[in-house]
Design an enzyme around this catalytic site. Structure first.
Site, PDB file in Angstrom:
ATOM      1  N   TYR A  63       0.982  -1.135   0.123  1.00  0.00           N
ATOM      2  CA  TYR A  63      -0.050  -0.150  -0.027  1.00  0.00           C
ATOM      3  C   TYR A  63       0.872   1.288   0.156  1.00  0.00           C
ATOM      4  O   TYR A  63       0.550   2.406  -0.380  1.00  0.00           O
ATOM      5  CB  TYR A  63      -1.034   0.012   1.197  1.00  0.00           C
ATOM      6  CG  TYR A  63      -2.339   0.776   1.038  1.00  0.00           C
ATOM      7  CD1 TYR A  63      -3.113   0.721  -0.008  1.00  0.00           C
ATOM      8  CD2 TYR A  63      -2.399   1.959   2.015  1.00  0.00           C
ATOM      9  CE1 TYR A  63      -3.910   1.604  -0.480  1.00  0.00           C
ATOM     10  CE2 TYR A  63      -3.496   2.913   1.688  1.00  0.00           C
ATOM     11  CZ  TYR A  63      -4.443   2.505   0.630  1.00  0.00           C
ATOM     12  OH  TYR A  63      -5.456   3.345   0.176  1.00  0.00           O
ATOM     13  N   LYS A  89      -3.715   8.426   3.223  1.00  0.00           N
ATOM     14  CA  LYS A  89      -4.790   8.028   3.598  1.00  0.00           C
ATOM     15  C   LYS A  89      -4.870   8.408   5.261  1.00  0.00           C
ATOM     16  O   LYS A  89      -6.122   8.811   5.786  1.00  0.00           O
ATOM     17  CB  LYS A  89      -5.173   6.686   3.679  1.00  0.00           C
ATOM     18  CG  LYS A  89      -5.602   6.331   2.123  1.00  0.00           C
ATOM     19  CD  LYS A  89      -6.725   6.836   1.611  1.00  0.00           C
ATOM     20  CE  LYS A  89      -7.252   6.408   0.279  1.00  0.00           C
ATOM     21  NZ  LYS A  89      -8.205   7.112  -0.358  1.00  0.00           N
TER      22      LYS A  89
HETATM   23  P1  NAD Z   1     -11.599   3.920  -9.104  1.00  0.00           P
HETATM   24  O1  NAD Z   1     -10.468   3.710 -10.018  1.00  0.00           O
HETATM   25  O2  NAD Z   1     -12.964   3.432  -9.469  1.00  0.00           O
HETATM   26  O3  NAD Z   1     -11.945   5.398  -8.782  1.00  0.00           O
HETATM   27  C1  NAD Z   1     -10.695   6.333  -8.504  1.00  0.00           C
HETATM   28  C2  NAD Z   1     -11.494   7.442  -9.079  1.00  0.00           C
HETATM   29  O4  NAD Z   1     -10.428   8.586  -8.910  1.00  0.00           O
HETATM   30  C3  NAD Z   1     -11.588   7.730 -10.546  1.00  0.00           C
HETATM   31  O5  NAD Z   1     -12.819   8.210 -10.911  1.00  0.00           O
HETATM   32  C4  NAD Z   1     -10.478   8.529 -11.242  1.00  0.00           C
HETATM   33  O6  NAD Z   1     -10.846   9.374 -12.377  1.00  0.00           O
HETATM   34  C5  NAD Z   1     -10.508   9.527  -9.847  1.00  0.00           C
HETATM   35  N1  NAD Z   1      -9.360  10.596 -10.046  1.00  0.00           N
HETATM   36  C6  NAD Z   1      -7.975  10.213 -10.015  1.00  0.00           C
HETATM   37  N2  NAD Z   1      -7.222  11.493  -9.964  1.00  0.00           N
HETATM   38  C7  NAD Z   1      -8.137  12.396 -10.220  1.00  0.00           C
HETATM   39  C8  NAD Z   1      -8.028  13.845 -10.228  1.00  0.00           C
HETATM   40  N3  NAD Z   1      -6.904  14.352 -10.303  1.00  0.00           N
HETATM   41  N4  NAD Z   1      -9.095  14.571 -10.174  1.00  0.00           N
HETATM   42  C9  NAD Z   1     -10.480  13.794  -9.939  1.00  0.00           C
HETATM   43  N5  NAD Z   1     -10.630  12.649 -10.192  1.00  0.00           N
HETATM   44  C10 NAD Z   1      -9.491  11.954 -10.096  1.00  0.00           C
HETATM   45  O7  NAD Z   1     -11.087   3.035  -8.026  1.00  0.00           O
HETATM   46  P2  NAD Z   1     -11.905   2.982  -6.297  1.00  0.00           P
HETATM   47  O8  NAD Z   1     -11.318   1.873  -5.864  1.00  0.00           O
HETATM   48  O9  NAD Z   1     -13.350   3.330  -6.503  1.00  0.00           O
HETATM   49  O10 NAD Z   1     -11.250   4.377  -5.594  1.00  0.00           O
HETATM   50  C11 NAD Z   1     -12.286   5.284  -4.960  1.00  0.00           C
HETATM   51  C12 NAD Z   1     -11.638   5.433  -3.705  1.00  0.00           C
HETATM   52  O11 NAD Z   1     -11.704   4.267  -2.727  1.00  0.00           O
HETATM   53  C13 NAD Z   1     -10.308   5.985  -3.541  1.00  0.00           C
HETATM   54  O12 NAD Z   1      -9.948   6.797  -2.518  1.00  0.00           O
HETATM   55  C14 NAD Z   1      -9.391   4.631  -3.001  1.00  0.00           C
HETATM   56  O13 NAD Z   1      -8.401   4.781  -2.362  1.00  0.00           O
HETATM   57  C15 NAD Z   1     -10.726   4.208  -2.146  1.00  0.00           C
HETATM   58  N6  NAD Z   1     -10.450   2.926  -1.610  1.00  0.00           N
HETATM   59  C16 NAD Z   1     -10.583   1.731  -2.643  1.00  0.00           C
HETATM   60  C17 NAD Z   1     -10.381   0.589  -2.284  1.00  0.00           C
HETATM   61  C18 NAD Z   1     -10.377  -0.535  -3.261  1.00  0.00           C
HETATM   62  O14 NAD Z   1     -10.090  -1.737  -2.738  1.00  0.00           O
HETATM   63  N7  NAD Z   1     -10.765  -0.598  -4.309  1.00  0.00           N
HETATM   64  C19 NAD Z   1     -10.340   0.245  -0.715  1.00  0.00           C
HETATM   65  C20 NAD Z   1     -10.554   1.129  -0.003  1.00  0.00           C
HETATM   66  C21 NAD Z   1     -10.588   2.611  -0.425  1.00  0.00           C
END
Ligand code: NAD
Length: 256
Positions: A156, A163
């Site tokens: 990570y 985070k």
């Molecule tokens: P995802 O790739 O579907 O979404 C990530 C989003 O971030 C995308 O829509 C992307 O366009 C956007 N993004 C990146 N740079 C950007 C910018 N400069 N301006 C605007 N938007 C921007 O993936 P996800 O897993 O749905 O991620 C969403 C959130 O969930 C993130 O914060 C991620 O860290 C968090 N998260 C994910 C997981 C997992 O296992 N997938 C677990 C815990 C937390």
């Protein structure tokens, strides 16, 4: 489905495709009666997000890269013109340069750290600042964190400290905005196979570990996250603020 969000207006940022956590949340908000504004990050990604925005019949669908202050300003200006108010906002975005994400925190570059922090954490603060005057009758700000903020999770890397800063920002924003009736919380889902997750090394092993070790021996889905998000932005959660809520089948309570 009860219309717990009927009449409410919400902004959702972070829908890349139908696997996105933000999409699971947007569907839940919509199904509960909310009207939504949705963004896409770049003209190249619009084609993936547009059908989803159309599915939810959103009145506002705009490009917004949070690194570009003018795009963020235009988004909030449009919300002000269209609605004159905002009830809730979901910030579900994260980014770290590949080289920095793939290496040790010890070795991460100054520029990579700053970029990851800016997009994944400070953008939430900027958005909170812009949302505040629109939340005249109070509101709810939500972001998405991960267990790696609290404990060291293999691969990570740089996103751990980023985070952690995001979760601390949630607490400070909650304290500062609470008197205006604005609640601030973070969701902390277990691992879900999304586009962002594909950038984390050995993600399959993380999924496997989550399933094996969690008390419920289950993986989280975007609809489960959406259900919790829907509750948090509703009036039913009016006394919940400054919290980081795990939706991880109980993984976080387990020792090594
Ligand atoms: P995802 O790739 O579907 O979404 C990530 C989003 O971030 C995308 O829509 C992307 O366009 C956007 N993004 C990146 N740079 C950007 C910018 N400069 N301006 C605007 N938007 C921007 O993936 P996800 O897993 O749905 O991620 C969403 C959130 O969930 C993130 O914060 C991620 O860290 C968090 N998260 C994910 C997981 C997992 O296992 N997938 C677990 C815990 C937390």
């Amino acid at each position: 489905m009860i219309d717990t969000l009927k009449g409410k207006k919400g902004l959702v940022i972070g829908i890349a495709n139908e696997d996105s956590i933000a999409w699971g949340c947007a569907k839940a908000f919509h199904d509960a009666g909310a009207e939504l504004a949705i963004t896409y990050v770049h003209p190249k990604t619009e084609a993936y997000s547009r059908p989803l925005a159309e599915e939810l019949d959103v009145p506002i669908f705009m490009q917004c890269d949070v690194e570009k202050e003018d795009e963020l300003d235009a988004l909030f200006q449009r919300i002000n013109e269209e609605w004159g108010e905002l009830d809730f906002m979901l910030h579900s975005i994260a980014f770290a340069p590949k080289q920095d994400l793939g290496g040790r925190v010890t070795d991460c570059s100054r520029e990579g750290f700053a970029k990851a922090m800016d997009i994944s954490c400070h953008s939430f603060i900027r958005m909170a600042r812009k949302a505040e005057p629109l939340m005249k009758n109070g509101g709810c700000l939500l972001t998405v964190s991960y267990y790696g903020a609290e404990k060291v999770v293999d691969h990570y890397n740089i996103m751990g400290p980023v985070k952690a800063a995001l979760e601390a920002s949630v607490r400070y924003l909650a304290a500062e905005l609470g008197s205006g009736g604005i609640r601030v919380n973070s969701l902390s889902p277990g691992p879900i196979a999304t586009r962002a997750a594909s950038g984390i090394g050995h993600f399959d092993a993380l999924l496997e570990q989550a399933k094996q070790k969690s008390p419920e021996h289950a993986l989280v889905c975007i609809n489960c996250v959406g259900a919790y998000a829907r509750f948090l932005v509703s009036d039913e959660a009016h006394l919940v603020t400054g919290s980081n809520v795990y939706i991880d089948a109980g993984f976080n309570i387990m020792g090594t």
